[in-house]
Design a protein around this motif. Structure first.
Motif, PDB file in Angstrom:
ATOM      1  N   LEU A   5       9.880  15.200   3.154  1.00 27.68           N
ATOM      2  CA  LEU A   5      10.472  14.774   1.877  1.00 27.68           C
ATOM      3  C   LEU A   5       9.934  15.614   0.718  1.00 27.68           C
ATOM      4  N   ASN A   6      10.836  16.181  -0.089  1.00 32.26           N
ATOM      5  CA  ASN A   6      10.399  17.004  -1.225  1.00 32.26           C
ATOM      6  C   ASN A   6      10.986  16.541  -2.555  1.00 32.26           C
ATOM      7  N   LYS A   7      11.691  15.405  -2.542  1.00 25.61           N
ATOM      8  CA  LYS A   7      12.197  14.836  -3.789  1.00 25.61           C
ATOM      9  C   LYS A   7      12.397  13.337  -3.607  1.00 25.61           C
ATOM     10  N   ASN A   8      12.452  12.619  -4.717  1.00 25.75           N
ATOM     11  CA  ASN A   8      12.669  11.178  -4.640  1.00 25.75           C
ATOM     12  C   ASN A   8      13.993  10.875  -3.941  1.00 25.75           C
TER      13      ASN A   8
ATOM     14  N   LYS B  49       4.186  -3.905   3.440  1.00 26.50           N
ATOM     15  CA  LYS B  49       2.838  -4.069   2.888  1.00 26.50           C
ATOM     16  C   LYS B  49       1.779  -3.750   3.942  1.00 26.50           C
ATOM     17  N   SER B  50       2.013  -4.205   5.174  1.00 29.67           N
ATOM     18  CA  SER B  50       1.070  -3.911   6.250  1.00 29.67           C
ATOM     19  C   SER B  50       1.018  -2.414   6.532  1.00 29.67           C
ATOM     20  N   VAL B  51       2.190  -1.768   6.505  1.00 24.91           N
ATOM     21  CA  VAL B  51       2.257  -0.332   6.765  1.00 24.91           C
ATOM     22  C   VAL B  51       1.515   0.439   5.672  1.00 24.91           C
ATOM     23  N   ILE B  52       1.712   0.043   4.423  1.00 21.71           N
ATOM     24  CA  ILE B  52       1.039   0.734   3.319  1.00 21.71           C
ATOM     25  C   ILE B  52      -0.476   0.557   3.416  1.00 21.71           C
ATOM     26  N   THR B  53      -0.911  -0.538   3.996  1.00 23.57           N
ATOM     27  CA  THR B  53      -2.346  -0.759   4.167  1.00 23.57           C
ATOM     28  C   THR B  53      -2.958   0.273   5.094  1.00 23.57           C
ATOM     29  N   VAL B  54      -2.237   0.647   6.170  1.00 20.01           N
ATOM     30  CA  VAL B  54      -2.777   1.652   7.100  1.00 20.01           C
ATOM     31  C   VAL B  54      -2.357   3.066   6.709  1.00 20.01           C
ATOM     32  N   TYR B  55      -1.342   3.181   5.850  1.00 20.71           N
ATOM     33  CA  TYR B  55      -0.861   4.493   5.388  1.00 20.71           C
ATOM     34  C   TYR B  55      -0.736   4.437   3.867  1.00 20.71           C
ATOM     35  N   PRO B  56      -1.870   4.334   3.161  1.00 19.68           N
ATOM     36  CA  PRO B  56      -1.849   4.124   1.705  1.00 19.68           C
ATOM     37  C   PRO B  56      -1.292   5.300   0.911  1.00 19.68           C
ATOM     38  N   GLU B  57      -1.225   6.499   1.524  1.00 15.45           N
ATOM     39  CA  GLU B  57      -0.692   7.665   0.805  1.00 15.45           C
ATOM     40  C   GLU B  57       0.826   7.621   0.666  1.00 15.45           C
ATOM     41  N   ALA B  58       1.489   6.744   1.437  1.00 17.88           N
ATOM     42  CA  ALA B  58       2.953   6.652   1.369  1.00 17.88           C
ATOM     43  C   ALA B  58       3.358   6.099   0.005  1.00 17.88           C
TER      44      ALA B  58
ATOM     45  N   LEU C  17      15.347   0.894  -2.053  1.00 16.33           N
ATOM     46  CA  LEU C  17      13.994   1.368  -1.784  1.00 16.33           C
ATOM     47  C   LEU C  17      13.926   2.818  -2.234  1.00 16.33           C
ATOM     48  N   ILE C  18      12.830   3.198  -2.889  1.00 12.15           N
ATOM     49  CA  ILE C  18      12.671   4.579  -3.355  1.00 12.15           C
ATOM     50  C   ILE C  18      11.495   5.221  -2.633  1.00 12.15           C
ATOM     51  N   LEU C  19      11.782   6.311  -1.917  1.00  7.10           N
ATOM     52  CA  LEU C  19      10.743   7.095  -1.265  1.00  7.10           C
ATOM     53  C   LEU C  19      10.408   8.282  -2.155  1.00  7.10           C
ATOM     54  N   LYS C  20       9.118   8.530  -2.349  1.00  3.92           N
ATOM     55  CA  LYS C  20       8.677   9.649  -3.167  1.00  3.92           C
ATOM     56  C   LYS C  20       7.817  10.588  -2.315  1.00  3.92           C
ATOM     57  N   PRO C  21       7.878  11.896  -2.600  1.00  3.55           N
ATOM     58  CA  PRO C  21       7.076  12.841  -1.801  1.00  3.55           C
ATOM     59  C   PRO C  21       5.628  12.383  -1.685  1.00  3.55           C
ATOM     60  N   SER C  22       5.120  12.386  -0.462  1.00  7.15           N
ATOM     61  CA  SER C  22       3.778  11.866  -0.179  1.00  7.15           C
ATOM     62  C   SER C  22       3.072  12.732   0.847  1.00  7.15           C
TER      63      SER C  22
END
Length: 298
Positions: free
Chosen positions: A225-228, A263-272, A281-286
């Motif tokens: 991913l390279n853009k929102n 929320k559980s996923v972000i806990t183990v992958y906090p950089e997402a 849902l908005i995905l941002k480069p991570s």
């Protein structure tokens, strides 16, 4: 997090946070916990619950995946086939072999999956064998229709499988090793396009098939991913949980479930870097979760 807030957490939530901190401290490659997942099954996933039918479909944009019960044994569902897929895919990528040895005893194989053998109708031994048979007894069809052209592809996961384990004596070794031979098509798919994942994350999320799916998907998407990117809840539901419905108050059960497991996923992958806003849902480069590997090619 303050001591006051930490005291409000359940034991499971505390354990998840503690394990995620350990994951952050050591890269997957250094920890020897790098694994792989088949790319197409991060984009459109297996059933969460038993669909009780011989065909199941999921869609993701132009991609539609159809999973078919070709032997009348039922379709794979839940967390176990996802863990099995990750283990088998990882073995194939690391060994570059289609012939995957499952081990000479059921206990030894279950230990590799981090599963404690328990007997009985609903025990882990019965459930694992059932899901193993369901998983490698199905075929998968892919259809890509982007409006400009249409592509179809059909494949079976395994061309051959033999299980010699004794379910009543799971620790007993056998003369012959249980194994699965991956089909040429599926083997080629996972060798050429594997999605790197951290097996420690799967271990922490293993109680929820949706959480596993979200983690695998985010790991794949964030690798290129390279853009929102904005994704509607309707699109997400087609991909992750078309069977969810609305409750008595008109709230979408899928949205509630997705947000909970995210929320559980972000806990183990906090950089997402993910935002949930009304209707999308908005995905941002991570930073990719397995950071030391090359960015994945879409």
């Amino acid at each position: 997090m303050s001591k006051e807030n930490h005291s409000l957490l359940t034991p499971a939530q505390k354990r998840l946070i503690e394990e995620s901190l350990l994951i952050e401290q050591q890269e997957a490659i250094e920890a020897g916990s790098i694994g792989y997942m088949a790319r197409v099954l991060t984009q459109a996933t297996l059933p969460h619950r038993d669909p009780k039918q011989d065909i199941f479909r999921r869609s993701n944009g132009a991609l539609t995946v159809s999973i078919v019960d070709t032997h009348g044994v039922g379709l794979p569902y839940g967390s176990l086939p996802r863990l099995l897929l990750a283990w088998v895919t990882t073995e194939a990528v690391l060994t570059k072999e289609k012939h995957i040895v499952l081990g000479d005893s059921l206990t030894s194989f279950m230990e590799q999956l981090g599963i404690v053998p328990t007997g009985g109708r609903w025990g882990s031994i019965t459930r694992l064998k059932e899901q193993l048979i369901r998983l490698f007894g199905c075929s998968i069809g892919y259809k890509v229709d982007d409006g400009r052209g249409l592509s179809l592809h059909n494949t079976i996961l395994a061309s051959d499988m033999h299980l010699w384990w004794d379910a009543k004596n799971p620790a007993q070794t056998n003369i012959w090793e249980s194994y699965v031979d991956l089909s040429h098509e599926f083997f080629t798919e996972i060798i050429e396009r594997p999605v790197p994942i951290d097996m420690r994350a799967l271990e922490q999320l293993r109680r929820s098939p949706m959480a596993i799916d979200i983690y695998n998907w985010l790991t794949y998407r964030m690798s290129y991913l390279n853009k929102n990117t904005t994704i509607s809840w309707e699109q997400l539901q087609m991909q992750f949980g078309a069977a969810y419905s609305f409750d008595d108050r008109g709230k979408n059960n899928f949205q509630q479930a997705f947000k909970k497991h995210l929320k559980s996923v972000i806990t183990v992958y906090p950089e997402a870097n993910v935002d949930t806003v009304r209707g999308r849902l908005i995905l941002k480069p991570s930073k990719p979760h397995v950071a030391k590997l090359k960015p994945f090619s879409k």
